[in-house]
Design an enzyme around this catalytic site. Structure first.
Site, PDB file in Angstrom:
ATOM      1  N   ASP A 158     -32.101   5.896 -21.970  1.00 15.09           N
ATOM      2  CA  ASP A 158     -31.914   7.358 -21.958  1.00 15.09           C
ATOM      3  C   ASP A 158     -31.721   7.946 -20.551  1.00 15.09           C
ATOM      4  OD1 ASP A 158     -31.857   7.730 -24.669  1.00 15.09           O
ATOM      5  OD2 ASP A 158     -33.965   8.308 -24.851  1.00 15.09           O
ATOM      6  N   THR A 196     -39.952  -0.752 -38.205  1.00  8.69           N
ATOM      7  CA  THR A 196     -39.654  -0.743 -36.774  1.00  8.69           C
ATOM      8  C   THR A 196     -40.935  -0.923 -35.959  1.00  8.69           C
ATOM      9  OG1 THR A 196     -38.695   0.523 -34.939  1.00  8.69           O
ATOM     10  CG2 THR A 196     -39.747   1.816 -36.656  1.00  8.69           C
ATOM     11  N   GLY A 253     -35.924   3.688 -23.259  1.00  9.12           N
ATOM     12  CA  GLY A 253     -34.826   2.748 -23.023  1.00  9.12           C
ATOM     13  C   GLY A 253     -33.827   3.246 -21.983  1.00  9.12           C
ATOM     14  N   ASP A 302     -30.809  -0.958 -35.840  1.00  8.46           N
ATOM     15  CA  ASP A 302     -30.558  -1.738 -34.629  1.00  8.46           C
ATOM     16  C   ASP A 302     -29.543  -0.978 -33.793  1.00  8.46           C
ATOM     17  OD1 ASP A 302     -31.093  -3.994 -33.063  1.00  8.46           O
ATOM     18  OD2 ASP A 302     -29.189  -4.898 -33.649  1.00  8.46           O
ATOM     19  N   GLU A 329     -34.342 -11.411 -35.644  1.00  4.72           N
ATOM     20  CA  GLU A 329     -33.025 -10.804 -35.385  1.00  4.72           C
ATOM     21  C   GLU A 329     -32.050 -11.893 -34.977  1.00  4.72           C
ATOM     22  OE1 GLU A 329     -32.832  -7.518 -32.699  1.00  4.72           O
ATOM     23  OE2 GLU A 329     -33.834  -6.175 -34.090  1.00  4.72           O
ATOM     24  N   LYS A 367     -31.652  15.694 -28.320  1.00  2.04           N
ATOM     25  CA  LYS A 367     -31.075  14.339 -28.401  1.00  2.04           C
ATOM     26  C   LYS A 367     -30.757  14.009 -29.860  1.00  2.04           C
ATOM     27  CE  LYS A 367     -32.034   9.424 -27.890  1.00  2.04           C
ATOM     28  NZ  LYS A 367     -33.022   8.371 -27.702  1.00  2.04           N
TER      29      LYS A 367
HETATM   30  P1  IMP Z   1     -33.093  -2.209 -30.467  1.00  3.45           P
HETATM   31  O1  IMP Z   1     -32.345  -1.444 -31.492  1.00  3.45           O
HETATM   32  O2  IMP Z   1     -34.549  -1.908 -30.538  1.00  3.45           O
HETATM   33  O3  IMP Z   1     -32.765  -3.686 -30.484  1.00  3.45           O
HETATM   34  O4  IMP Z   1     -32.642  -1.609 -29.079  1.00  3.45           O
HETATM   35  C1  IMP Z   1     -31.821  -2.259 -28.162  1.00  3.45           C
HETATM   36  C2  IMP Z   1     -32.065  -1.732 -26.790  1.00  3.45           C
HETATM   37  O5  IMP Z   1     -31.375  -0.506 -26.639  1.00  3.45           O
HETATM   38  C3  IMP Z   1     -33.521  -1.469 -26.442  1.00  3.45           C
HETATM   39  O6  IMP Z   1     -33.774  -1.918 -25.136  1.00  3.45           O
HETATM   40  C4  IMP Z   1     -33.682   0.015 -26.515  1.00  3.45           C
HETATM   41  O7  IMP Z   1     -34.584   0.468 -25.554  1.00  3.45           O
HETATM   42  C5  IMP Z   1     -32.269   0.505 -26.228  1.00  3.45           C
HETATM   43  N1  IMP Z   1     -32.033   1.693 -27.024  1.00  3.45           N
HETATM   44  C6  IMP Z   1     -31.882   1.769 -28.361  1.00  3.45           C
HETATM   45  N2  IMP Z   1     -31.738   3.041 -28.742  1.00  3.45           N
HETATM   46  C7  IMP Z   1     -31.812   3.781 -27.619  1.00  3.45           C
HETATM   47  C8  IMP Z   1     -31.770   5.175 -27.378  1.00  3.45           C
HETATM   48  O8  IMP Z   1     -31.671   6.016 -28.271  1.00  3.45           O
HETATM   49  N3  IMP Z   1     -31.888   5.534 -26.106  1.00  3.45           N
HETATM   50  C9  IMP Z   1     -32.022   4.650 -25.069  1.00  3.45           C
HETATM   51  N4  IMP Z   1     -32.088   3.354 -25.248  1.00  3.45           N
HETATM   52  C10 IMP Z   1     -31.990   2.913 -26.520  1.00  3.45           C
END
Ligand code: IMP
Length: 190
Positions: free
Chosen positions: A144, A7, A142, A65, A36, A165
């Site tokens: 949250d 990651t 993100g 993801d 991706e 969380k």
């Molecule tokens: P990815 O899994 O990194 O592709 O995440 C997709 C999007 O969702 C990103 O913009 C992350 O910031 C958001 N995201 C993923 N997991 C969370 C979380 O636990 N809390 C808030 N936003 C999330």
């Protein structure tokens, strides 16, 4: 030997580390850029992603993801959450929803595990909640600050300490499922 979590997101690694400790599993962070694909299901995105990462690393590893699925938008941004967060951000989502009374949403997570010569395994987790009217809280990352999980006390994920969380989140649920399987599988293989 530590299990590798592929990651580029240090928040995700921190969340996974807390769960790993509870399972007695040691995890290590590795940022291997894999492509991706665009797909409607997180499971399909992660399955191909982890296969690539595993081939590049030539060893066992897992990746995750996730996405925010907003009911009023028929699941959008879903698998496109990363792009939408980078472009519109939380303010953009709140603006799009300004006249929307249906605030229901779900965070979903898919964890993929792969080792050379084996088909990837995928584990999923989700948490239902509501999109707030305004962003609240400074913790987490993100989306949250705009997500309130159902059945709790009305705080957003960004108003909860990480440990809290981690008891509720989509990612925690998918990672828990993966770790439970992983520990059992190791026992069976011995
Ligand atoms: P990815 O899994 O990194 O592709 O995440 C997709 C999007 O969702 C990103 O913009 C992350 O910031 C958001 N995201 C993923 N997991 C969370 C979380 O636990 N809390 C808030 N936003 C999330």
């Amino acid at each position: 030997m530590a299990l590798i979590f592929v990651t580029g997101n240090h928040h995700k690694f921190k969340e996974a580390s807390e769960i790993a400790i509870q399972h007695g599993i040691e995890i290590e962070h590795r940022n291997i850029p894999y492509v991706e694909i665009q797909a409607d299901k997180l499971e399909d995105v992660i399955r191909l992603g982890i296969q690539q990462a595993c081939a590049l690393l030539n060893g066992p590893c897992f990746a995750e993801d996730s996405g925010l699925f907003i009911q009023a938008f028929k699941g959008f941004p879903g698998p496109y959450s990363n792009f939408v967060f980078r472009t519109l951000g939380n303010d953009g989502i709140l603006k799009l929803m300004v006249d929307e009374t249906n605030r229901r949403a779900e965070f979903k997570s898919a964890v993929g595990y792969c080792e050379p010569g084996l088909k990837p395994k995928v584990f999923t987790g989700g948490v239902e909640g509501n999109i707030t009217l305004e962003a609240r809280g400074t913790l987490g990352f993100g989306f949250d600050p705009i997500f309130v999980p159902t059945g709790e006390d009305g705080r957003t994920f960004a108003e909860m300490p990480a440990g809290e969380k981690n008891k509720l989140s989509h990612r925690a649920r998918a990672i828990e499922a993966f770790f439970r399987w992983f520990k059992q599988r190791k026992t069976v293989d011995r």
